[in-house]
Design a protein around this motif. Structure first.
Motif, PDB file in Angstrom:
ATOM      1  N   LEU A  11       0.822  -1.208   0.000  1.00  0.00           N
ATOM      2  CA  LEU A  11       0.000   0.000   0.000  1.00  0.00           C
ATOM      3  C   LEU A  11       0.857   1.261   0.000  1.00  0.00           C
ATOM      4  CD1 LEU A  11      -2.818  -1.064   2.482  1.00  0.00           C
ATOM      5  CD2 LEU A  11      -2.947  -0.934  -0.006  1.00  0.00           C
ATOM      6  N   LEU A  12       1.934   1.238   0.740  1.00  0.00           N
ATOM      7  CA  LEU A  12       2.826   2.404   0.770  1.00  0.00           C
ATOM      8  C   LEU A  12       3.536   2.597  -0.566  1.00  0.00           C
ATOM      9  CD1 LEU A  12       4.323   2.073   4.360  1.00  0.00           C
ATOM     10  CD2 LEU A  12       2.689   3.795   3.542  1.00  0.00           C
ATOM     11  N   LYS A  13       3.969   1.507  -1.160  1.00  0.00           N
ATOM     12  CA  LYS A  13       4.670   1.576  -2.446  1.00  0.00           C
ATOM     13  C   LYS A  13       3.752   2.091  -3.555  1.00  0.00           C
ATOM     14  CE  LYS A  13       7.089  -1.271  -5.812  1.00  0.00           C
ATOM     15  NZ  LYS A  13       7.400  -2.633  -6.221  1.00  0.00           N
ATOM     16  N   ASN A  14       2.484   1.703  -3.495  1.00  0.00           N
ATOM     17  CA  ASN A  14       1.515   2.054  -4.541  1.00  0.00           C
ATOM     18  C   ASN A  14       0.494   3.065  -4.032  1.00  0.00           C
ATOM     19  OD1 ASN A  14       2.345   0.039  -6.661  1.00  0.00           O
ATOM     20  ND2 ASN A  14       2.024  -1.287  -4.898  1.00  0.00           N
ATOM     21  N   GLN A  15       0.943   3.968  -3.203  1.00  0.00           N
ATOM     22  CA  GLN A  15       0.058   4.893  -2.511  1.00  0.00           C
ATOM     23  C   GLN A  15      -0.838   5.705  -3.451  1.00  0.00           C
ATOM     24  OE1 GLN A  15       2.168   7.425   0.184  1.00  0.00           O
ATOM     25  NE2 GLN A  15       0.326   8.177   1.161  1.00  0.00           N
ATOM     26  N   SER A  16      -0.288   6.253  -4.514  1.00  0.00           N
ATOM     27  CA  SER A  16      -1.106   7.088  -5.401  1.00  0.00           C
ATOM     28  C   SER A  16      -2.182   6.271  -6.112  1.00  0.00           C
ATOM     29  CB  SER A  16      -0.242   7.834  -6.417  1.00  0.00           C
ATOM     30  OG  SER A  16       0.424   6.920  -7.256  1.00  0.00           O
TER      31      SER A  16
END
Length: 88
Positions: A11-16
């Motif tokens: 989720l952090l890596k693909n936040q946008s």
């Protein structure tokens, strides 16, 4: 195994992308239909007739295309398409 530990990095890596998906309504059926439609177009462009027919059969079975529409896209008569698809 902590489930949060598995999903948090993603989720952090693909936040946008995650934010965009949360903001807009995700429609699984529409996404599936679009994916199948893209597969159909790719198969047609690559000349993979059998793959195109299988995709069209899937679209008919999912209620996305009528048999007549699928037959037209496959350049077949309705009866030919039904026979090929095992729908008769």
């Amino acid at each position: 195994l902590d489930k949060d530990a598995l999903i948090r990095p993603f989720l952090l890596k693909n936040q946008s992308e995650v934010k965009a998906m949360c903001i807009t309504e995700y429609d699984d059926e529409r996404t599936l239909a679009e994916t199948r439609e893209e597969s159909y177009e790719e198969g047609k462009a690559d000349g993979r007739e059998e793959g195109v027919i299988l995709t069209l059969i899937g679209l008919v079975k999912d209620g996305i295309l009528t048999i007549a529409d699928a037959a037209k896209r496959a350049n077949m008569s309705v009866s030919e398409f039904e026979s090929k698809a095992g729908l008769n």
